[in-house]
Design an enzyme around this catalytic site. Sequence first.
Site, PDB file in Angstrom:
ATOM      1  N   ASP A  14       0.881  -1.176   0.000  1.00 41.31           N
ATOM      2  CA  ASP A  14       0.000   0.000   0.000  1.00 41.31           C
ATOM      3  C   ASP A  14       0.914   1.221   0.000  1.00 41.31           C
ATOM      4  O   ASP A  14       2.119   1.115   0.212  1.00 41.31           O
ATOM      5  CB  ASP A  14      -0.880  -0.025   1.264  1.00 41.31           C
ATOM      6  CG  ASP A  14      -1.816   1.187   1.359  1.00 41.31           C
ATOM      7  OD1 ASP A  14      -2.334   1.629   0.317  1.00 41.31           O
ATOM      8  OD2 ASP A  14      -2.017   1.698   2.473  1.00 41.31           O
ATOM      9  N   SER A  15       0.293   2.389  -0.201  1.00 39.33           N
ATOM     10  CA  SER A  15       1.062   3.622  -0.110  1.00 39.33           C
ATOM     11  C   SER A  15       1.593   3.842   1.304  1.00 39.33           C
ATOM     12  O   SER A  15       2.561   4.569   1.504  1.00 39.33           O
ATOM     13  CB  SER A  15       0.171   4.812  -0.473  1.00 39.33           C
ATOM     14  OG  SER A  15      -0.937   4.848   0.419  1.00 39.33           O
ATOM     15  N   TYR A  46      -0.836   8.330  -2.249  1.00 38.95           N
ATOM     16  CA  TYR A  46      -0.978   8.030  -3.669  1.00 38.95           C
ATOM     17  C   TYR A  46      -2.182   8.789  -4.264  1.00 38.95           C
ATOM     18  O   TYR A  46      -2.215   9.060  -5.462  1.00 38.95           O
ATOM     19  CB  TYR A  46      -1.248   6.532  -3.873  1.00 38.95           C
ATOM     20  CG  TYR A  46      -0.037   5.621  -3.883  1.00 38.95           C
ATOM     21  CD1 TYR A  46       1.251   6.083  -3.635  1.00 38.95           C
ATOM     22  CD2 TYR A  46      -0.195   4.260  -4.157  1.00 38.95           C
ATOM     23  CE1 TYR A  46       2.332   5.220  -3.645  1.00 38.95           C
ATOM     24  CE2 TYR A  46       0.882   3.393  -4.183  1.00 38.95           C
ATOM     25  CZ  TYR A  46       2.152   3.873  -3.923  1.00 38.95           C
ATOM     26  OH  TYR A  46       3.222   3.018  -3.954  1.00 38.95           O
ATOM     27  N   GLY A  47      -3.154   9.069  -3.420  1.00 37.28           N
ATOM     28  CA  GLY A  47      -4.459   9.521  -3.894  1.00 37.28           C
ATOM     29  C   GLY A  47      -4.474  10.777  -4.737  1.00 37.28           C
ATOM     30  O   GLY A  47      -5.422  11.010  -5.482  1.00 37.28           O
ATOM     31  N   CYS A  77      -4.372  -1.587  -1.860  1.00 35.98           N
ATOM     32  CA  CYS A  77      -4.557  -0.154  -2.049  1.00 35.98           C
ATOM     33  C   CYS A  77      -5.530   0.041  -3.214  1.00 35.98           C
ATOM     34  O   CYS A  77      -5.268  -0.423  -4.326  1.00 35.98           O
ATOM     35  CB  CYS A  77      -3.201   0.476  -2.377  1.00 35.98           C
ATOM     36  SG  CYS A  77      -3.302   2.234  -2.778  1.00 35.98           S
ATOM     37  N   ASN A  78      -6.641   0.691  -2.942  1.00 36.36           N
ATOM     38  CA  ASN A  78      -7.635   0.915  -4.003  1.00 36.36           C
ATOM     39  C   ASN A  78      -7.085   1.816  -5.104  1.00 36.36           C
ATOM     40  O   ASN A  78      -7.395   1.631  -6.287  1.00 36.36           O
ATOM     41  CB  ASN A  78      -8.889   1.564  -3.414  1.00 36.36           C
ATOM     42  CG  ASN A  78      -9.649   0.614  -2.514  1.00 36.36           C
ATOM     43  OD1 ASN A  78     -10.508  -0.124  -2.972  1.00 36.36           O
ATOM     44  ND2 ASN A  78      -9.314   0.607  -1.240  1.00 36.36           N
ATOM     45  N   THR A  79      -6.288   2.799  -4.707  1.00 35.21           N
ATOM     46  CA  THR A  79      -5.760   3.748  -5.694  1.00 35.21           C
ATOM     47  C   THR A  79      -4.793   3.046  -6.648  1.00 35.21           C
ATOM     48  O   THR A  79      -4.880   3.207  -7.875  1.00 35.21           O
ATOM     49  CB  THR A  79      -5.044   4.914  -4.976  1.00 35.21           C
ATOM     50  OG1 THR A  79      -5.901   5.412  -3.947  1.00 35.21           O
ATOM     51  CG2 THR A  79      -4.701   6.017  -5.939  1.00 35.21           C
ATOM     52  N   CYS A 187     -11.021   3.153   0.447  1.00 39.53           N
ATOM     53  CA  CYS A 187      -9.577   3.362   0.610  1.00 39.53           C
ATOM     54  C   CYS A 187      -9.205   2.574   1.843  1.00 39.53           C
ATOM     55  O   CYS A 187      -9.920   2.612   2.853  1.00 39.53           O
ATOM     56  CB  CYS A 187      -9.278   4.851   0.813  1.00 39.53           C
ATOM     57  SG  CYS A 187      -7.611   5.192   1.454  1.00 39.53           S
ATOM     58  N   THR A 188      -8.104   1.815   1.764  1.00 40.33           N
ATOM     59  CA  THR A 188      -7.792   0.898   2.862  1.00 40.33           C
ATOM     60  C   THR A 188      -7.374   1.614   4.143  1.00 40.33           C
ATOM     61  O   THR A 188      -7.319   0.994   5.204  1.00 40.33           O
ATOM     62  CB  THR A 188      -6.690  -0.099   2.429  1.00 40.33           C
ATOM     63  OG1 THR A 188      -5.568   0.630   1.921  1.00 40.33           O
ATOM     64  CG2 THR A 188      -7.221  -1.044   1.356  1.00 40.33           C
ATOM     65  N   HIS A 189      -7.084   2.900   4.060  1.00 44.11           N
ATOM     66  CA  HIS A 189      -6.804   3.646   5.296  1.00 44.11           C
ATOM     67  C   HIS A 189      -8.068   3.881   6.126  1.00 44.11           C
ATOM     68  O   HIS A 189      -7.994   3.995   7.347  1.00 44.11           O
ATOM     69  CB  HIS A 189      -6.197   5.020   4.968  1.00 44.11           C
ATOM     70  CG  HIS A 189      -4.728   4.983   4.689  1.00 44.11           C
ATOM     71  ND1 HIS A 189      -4.224   4.560   3.485  1.00 44.11           N
ATOM     72  CD2 HIS A 189      -3.660   5.326   5.462  1.00 44.11           C
ATOM     73  CE1 HIS A 189      -2.892   4.649   3.525  1.00 44.11           C
ATOM     74  NE2 HIS A 189      -2.531   5.108   4.710  1.00 44.11           N
TER      75      HIS A 189
HETATM   76  N1  DGL Z   1      -4.728   3.287   1.016  1.00 46.89           N
HETATM   77  C1  DGL Z   1      -4.836   3.803  -0.290  1.00 46.89           C
HETATM   78  C2  DGL Z   1      -6.130   3.336  -0.989  1.00 46.89           C
HETATM   79  O1  DGL Z   1      -6.670   2.306  -0.635  1.00 46.89           O
HETATM   80  C3  DGL Z   1      -4.650   5.252  -0.581  1.00 46.89           C
HETATM   81  C4  DGL Z   1      -4.214   6.260   0.364  1.00 46.89           C
HETATM   82  C5  DGL Z   1      -3.335   7.283  -0.329  1.00 46.89           C
HETATM   83  O2  DGL Z   1      -2.141   7.027  -0.381  1.00 46.89           O
HETATM   84  O3  DGL Z   1      -3.866   8.277  -0.837  1.00 46.89           O
HETATM   85  O4  DGL Z   1      -6.595   3.958  -1.903  1.00 46.89           O
END
Ligand code: DGL
Length: 268
Positions: A14-15, A46-47, A77-79, A187-189
């Site tokens: 992930d990011s 990453y977003g 990570c979804n992004t 988003c996984t966060h």
């Molecule tokens: N955790 C990441 C996701 O699932 C993105 C968070 C980020 O780096 O912007 O999209």
Amino acid sequence: MDAPLDHHPIAVFDSGLGGLTVLRALRQRLPGEDFFYFADTRFLPYGDKPEAFLKERCVNIAGALARRGVKALVIACNTATAVAADAIRAATPLPIVALEPGVKPAAALTKTGVIGVLATTRTLASERFRRLVESHARHVQVVTQACPGLADAIEAEGADGPLIAHLLDAYMLPLAAAGADVIVLGCTHYPWAAAAIARRLPAGTRLLDTGEAVARQLERRLLAGELPGGGAGRLTLATSGEPQSVMATVHRLWGEKMPLEHWEPDRS
Ligand code: DGL
């Protein structure tokens, strides 16, 4: 013939530390596997990064993980999935499990006919997300809310804090006003801040994340490739950032003090 890979670790990346919400589900379902978790903290978030940059970075990460000898890769990570999953699959000779916002289950669950999706700007702007909504949620209203700054705020504050509160006060308003009764944590966060999110929505609103679905999918892939088991439940954490400060964030979120190594895919 190549030596069997079943005892090699599974990589998860992930990011930053959002993917730990996925890793938690993976370890619960697959306690006999070893995992190598990589947080690309150097490039968090990453977003808001350009698509071309993310694509190149994620393909490099996947290639370096393959060279490290992992047996499978989970893009937690979804992004990264939204912009780079296809490129990673094309370039990397590993079983790959990616994740996407839970729009499909949300559209099946809603009673009000309105679902909310919280995700990064980049995920929501992607063609992959447009196709996801088109395929699975045409019959419901989909209210999207980009959450710039939220992933960084979670890394800085943990599950809640003044910055998270400030952002969520603004981001939750449109979803609550639209009458969404199912909210996708895209988003996984965001599962780390689930309690703070739920507090700003009407009682009974459901929050969906995809950790368990990803774990089931990984299990299927390992069985199909005859790669299950062989590990001892070991976990290695690595970051492209500064290990000492990332360690403090891991402790706050994960609740355990764990060592972290520095790892830079571009030099591996
Ligand atoms: N955790 C990441 C996701 O699932 C993105 C968070 C980020 O780096 O912007 O999209």
